[in-house]
Write a protein that holds these residues in place. Structure first.
Motif, PDB file in Angstrom:
ATOM      1  N   ALA A  17      13.063   2.966   7.704  1.00  0.00           N
ATOM      2  CA  ALA A  17      12.000   1.970   7.722  1.00  0.00           C
ATOM      3  C   ALA A  17      11.033   2.308   6.592  1.00  0.00           C
ATOM      4  O   ALA A  17      10.502   3.422   6.544  1.00  0.00           O
ATOM      5  CB  ALA A  17      11.271   1.965   9.056  1.00  0.00           C
ATOM      6  N   VAL A  18      10.837   1.366   5.684  1.00  0.00           N
ATOM      7  CA  VAL A  18       9.873   1.539   4.603  1.00  0.00           C
ATOM      8  C   VAL A  18       8.555   0.929   5.046  1.00  0.00           C
ATOM      9  O   VAL A  18       8.500  -0.261   5.390  1.00  0.00           O
ATOM     10  CB  VAL A  18      10.367   0.889   3.299  1.00  0.00           C
ATOM     11  CG1 VAL A  18       9.285   0.958   2.221  1.00  0.00           C
ATOM     12  CG2 VAL A  18      11.637   1.593   2.815  1.00  0.00           C
ATOM     13  N   VAL A  19       7.499   1.738   5.055  1.00  0.00           N
ATOM     14  CA  VAL A  19       6.172   1.299   5.485  1.00  0.00           C
ATOM     15  C   VAL A  19       5.303   1.130   4.239  1.00  0.00           C
ATOM     16  O   VAL A  19       5.158   2.060   3.443  1.00  0.00           O
ATOM     17  CB  VAL A  19       5.534   2.313   6.450  1.00  0.00           C
ATOM     18  CG1 VAL A  19       4.121   1.870   6.838  1.00  0.00           C
ATOM     19  CG2 VAL A  19       6.400   2.493   7.692  1.00  0.00           C
ATOM     20  N   ILE A  20       4.730  -0.048   4.082  1.00  0.00           N
ATOM     21  CA  ILE A  20       3.870  -0.337   2.929  1.00  0.00           C
ATOM     22  C   ILE A  20       2.505  -0.753   3.440  1.00  0.00           C
ATOM     23  O   ILE A  20       2.345  -1.847   4.001  1.00  0.00           O
ATOM     24  CB  ILE A  20       4.465  -1.455   2.043  1.00  0.00           C
ATOM     25  CG1 ILE A  20       5.893  -1.103   1.606  1.00  0.00           C
ATOM     26  CG2 ILE A  20       3.575  -1.692   0.824  1.00  0.00           C
ATOM     27  CD1 ILE A  20       6.573  -2.205   0.808  1.00  0.00           C
ATOM     28  N   ALA A  21       1.515   0.108   3.288  1.00  0.00           N
ATOM     29  CA  ALA A  21       0.135  -0.241   3.619  1.00  0.00           C
ATOM     30  C   ALA A  21      -0.475  -0.951   2.413  1.00  0.00           C
ATOM     31  O   ALA A  21      -0.297  -0.519   1.275  1.00  0.00           O
ATOM     32  CB  ALA A  21      -0.659   1.018   3.948  1.00  0.00           C
ATOM     33  N   VAL A  22      -1.190  -2.033   2.651  1.00  0.00           N
ATOM     34  CA  VAL A  22      -1.696  -2.815   1.515  1.00  0.00           C
ATOM     35  C   VAL A  22      -3.030  -3.463   1.848  1.00  0.00           C
ATOM     36  O   VAL A  22      -3.271  -3.893   2.976  1.00  0.00           O
ATOM     37  CB  VAL A  22      -0.669  -3.900   1.114  1.00  0.00           C
ATOM     38  CG1 VAL A  22      -0.406  -4.876   2.255  1.00  0.00           C
ATOM     39  CG2 VAL A  22      -1.100  -4.636  -0.154  1.00  0.00           C
ATOM     40  N   ARG A  23      -3.866  -3.509   0.834  1.00  0.00           N
ATOM     41  CA  ARG A  23      -5.095  -4.302   0.900  1.00  0.00           C
ATOM     42  C   ARG A  23      -5.307  -4.917  -0.480  1.00  0.00           C
ATOM     43  O   ARG A  23      -5.481  -4.204  -1.458  1.00  0.00           O
ATOM     44  CB  ARG A  23      -6.304  -3.455   1.290  1.00  0.00           C
ATOM     45  CG  ARG A  23      -7.574  -4.282   1.436  1.00  0.00           C
ATOM     46  CD  ARG A  23      -8.737  -3.463   1.934  1.00  0.00           C
ATOM     47  NE  ARG A  23      -9.904  -4.296   2.162  1.00  0.00           N
ATOM     48  CZ  ARG A  23     -11.088  -3.834   2.570  1.00  0.00           C
ATOM     49  NH1 ARG A  23     -11.242  -2.530   2.812  1.00  0.00           N
ATOM     50  NH2 ARG A  23     -12.090  -4.667   2.755  1.00  0.00           N
ATOM     51  N   ASN A  24      -5.252  -6.233  -0.547  1.00  0.00           N
ATOM     52  CA  ASN A  24      -5.390  -6.950  -1.811  1.00  0.00           C
ATOM     53  C   ASN A  24      -4.405  -6.425  -2.854  1.00  0.00           C
ATOM     54  O   ASN A  24      -4.778  -6.009  -3.944  1.00  0.00           O
ATOM     55  CB  ASN A  24      -6.835  -6.866  -2.329  1.00  0.00           C
ATOM     56  CG  ASN A  24      -7.809  -7.626  -1.455  1.00  0.00           C
ATOM     57  OD1 ASN A  24      -7.402  -8.528  -0.705  1.00  0.00           O
ATOM     58  ND2 ASN A  24      -9.079  -7.282  -1.526  1.00  0.00           N
ATOM     59  N   GLY A  25      -3.142  -6.486  -2.502  1.00  0.00           N
ATOM     60  CA  GLY A  25      -2.098  -5.991  -3.390  1.00  0.00           C
ATOM     61  C   GLY A  25      -1.267  -7.079  -4.028  1.00  0.00           C
ATOM     62  O   GLY A  25      -0.107  -6.844  -4.400  1.00  0.00           O
ATOM     63  N   LEU A  26      -1.827  -8.286  -4.163  1.00  0.00           N
ATOM     64  CA  LEU A  26      -1.047  -9.434  -4.612  1.00  0.00           C
ATOM     65  C   LEU A  26      -0.316  -9.224  -5.939  1.00  0.00           C
ATOM     66  O   LEU A  26       0.819  -9.672  -6.080  1.00  0.00           O
ATOM     67  CB  LEU A  26      -1.948 -10.676  -4.704  1.00  0.00           C
ATOM     68  CG  LEU A  26      -1.232 -12.005  -4.964  1.00  0.00           C
ATOM     69  CD1 LEU A  26      -0.197 -12.287  -3.888  1.00  0.00           C
ATOM     70  CD2 LEU A  26      -2.236 -13.140  -5.043  1.00  0.00           C
ATOM     71  N   PRO A  27      -0.892  -8.523  -6.932  1.00  0.00           N
ATOM     72  CA  PRO A  27      -0.162  -8.417  -8.204  1.00  0.00           C
ATOM     73  C   PRO A  27       1.198  -7.730  -8.102  1.00  0.00           C
ATOM     74  O   PRO A  27       2.095  -8.029  -8.883  1.00  0.00           O
ATOM     75  CB  PRO A  27      -1.125  -7.604  -9.083  1.00  0.00           C
ATOM     76  CG  PRO A  27      -2.475  -7.832  -8.508  1.00  0.00           C
ATOM     77  CD  PRO A  27      -2.242  -7.938  -7.027  1.00  0.00           C
ATOM     78  N   PHE A  28       1.362  -6.807  -7.120  1.00  0.00           N
ATOM     79  CA  PHE A  28       2.570  -5.981  -7.105  1.00  0.00           C
ATOM     80  C   PHE A  28       3.329  -5.972  -5.777  1.00  0.00           C
ATOM     81  O   PHE A  28       4.417  -5.406  -5.703  1.00  0.00           O
ATOM     82  CB  PHE A  28       2.205  -4.534  -7.461  1.00  0.00           C
ATOM     83  CG  PHE A  28       1.391  -4.390  -8.717  1.00  0.00           C
ATOM     84  CD1 PHE A  28       1.918  -4.762  -9.948  1.00  0.00           C
ATOM     85  CD2 PHE A  28       0.092  -3.897  -8.670  1.00  0.00           C
ATOM     86  CE1 PHE A  28       1.175  -4.624 -11.111  1.00  0.00           C
ATOM     87  CE2 PHE A  28      -0.666  -3.762  -9.823  1.00  0.00           C
ATOM     88  CZ  PHE A  28      -0.127  -4.128 -11.051  1.00  0.00           C
TER      89      PHE A  28
END
Length: 315
Positions: A17-28
């Motif tokens: 399971a790949v976990v990606i935490a994000v906040r305002n990550g729209l460019p990438f």
């Protein structure tokens, strides 16, 4: 559709399971998710945990038509809490924590799994190597020249980790899910080096294996946490204090060597600050920081020179 991270689910077996935490990550964020989806049968799911984005990140992820992608919400609680929420929802034997602006290299998960399954020691984690990429995704620097020439520690590596964080980024680390749970996960109280603290706790639980394979592309851009301005040694002191006060870590280390290892870690952090300052264009402040690291521990002068020289040579 976004899922509630508090909802219990059944435990899964096998895969990653790949976990990606994000906040305002729209460019990438799309590139990060797609790099995980391209991993083939090793991938079980991608859990994107949104920490309160207001730039269209949620909509971009929700619009990805792949049943392996799950969008969770954990608003305003920080990156460590978001990663922990994702891990709690994972249905896989292994976890990998990918930053939202980085990307996995082709075949990364298979390479890490092969290393883990090929060792009878039953590792708690496996980690690989990375390349630097620019904001546009193009590789730069000369790190590829180091791979295979400078092997990183493998096996029982707690003592090595207490001298400094050479793993650098969670996107190169495959963690056994049950070991992550036993470690307690990421500490939400730490704003920097929370990953270093976790690696030390995992290393206290069992072996962590290294493979020189290129498994991740580490994106360097002005808005990233570690590149947005110059870091001071004082910024990292809370993590250093937490690591050396942690009962699990202390129980797994040689108490007689802890003061010496801490001093080496201090030099490693000072050198890191110097290298990052140089990479950000502050060359004279960087040189002063490097000289300060040598003054703090003169016997580590060759280490400081090698690391700072590597930044100057774009490694």
């Amino acid at each position: 559709m976004a899922a509630d991270p508090r909802t219990p689910i059944s435990s899964g077996q096998g895969g990653v399971a790949v976990v990606i935490a994000v906040r305002n990550g729209l460019p990438f964020i799309r590139e990060a998710v797609e790099s995980a989806l391209a991993q083939g049968p090793a991938l079980r799911q991608v859990l994107v945990v949104d920490d309160g984005s207001d730039d269209g990140t949620r909509e971009a992820v929700a619009g990805m038509a792949d049943e392996r992608v799950r969008l969770l919400r954990n608003p305003g609680r920080g990156v460590s809490s978001a990663r922990n929420a994702g891990a709690a929802r994972a249905e896989a034997e292994w976890l990998l924590f990918l930053d939202a602006d980085d990307r996995l290299a082709p075949g990364a998960l298979a390479a890490l799994l092969d290393t883990a399954r090929g060792d009878p020691s039953g590792p708690v984690a496996v980690y690989g190597d990375y390349e630097r990429i620019a904001a546009n995704g193009r590789a730069f620097g000369r790190r590829h020249l180091l791979r295979g020439r400078r092997a990183k520690p493998s096996g029982r590596i707690l003592g090595d980790l207490l001298r400094g964080n050479f793993i650098i980024n969670g996107g190169v680390v495959l963690v056994r899910a049950e070991s992550f749970a036993a470690s307690g996960g990421f500490d939400p109280a730490l704003s920097l080096c929370e990953d270093w603290h976790l690696w030390c706790r995992l290393a206290a639980l069992g072996p962590m294996l290294y493979t020189p394979r290129h498994v991740m592309d580490y994106r360097v851009h002005g808005a990233s946490v570690m590149m947005g301005g110059h870091r001071r040694f004082a910024d990292f002191q809370p993590a250093l204090e937490r690591i050396h006060a942690d009962p699990l870590i202390r129980a797994g280390a040689d108490p007689a060597r802890l003061p010496a290892m801490r001093r080496e870690a201090e030099v490693a952090l000072m050198t890191y600050c110097a290298a990052q300052a140089y990479r950000n264009g502050a060359r004279w402040p960087a040189l002063r920081l490097a000289l300060g690291a040598i003054a703090h521990h003169p016997r580590r002068a060759p280490y400081v020179a090698a690391r700072f020289g590597g930044a100057m040579a774009n490694f």
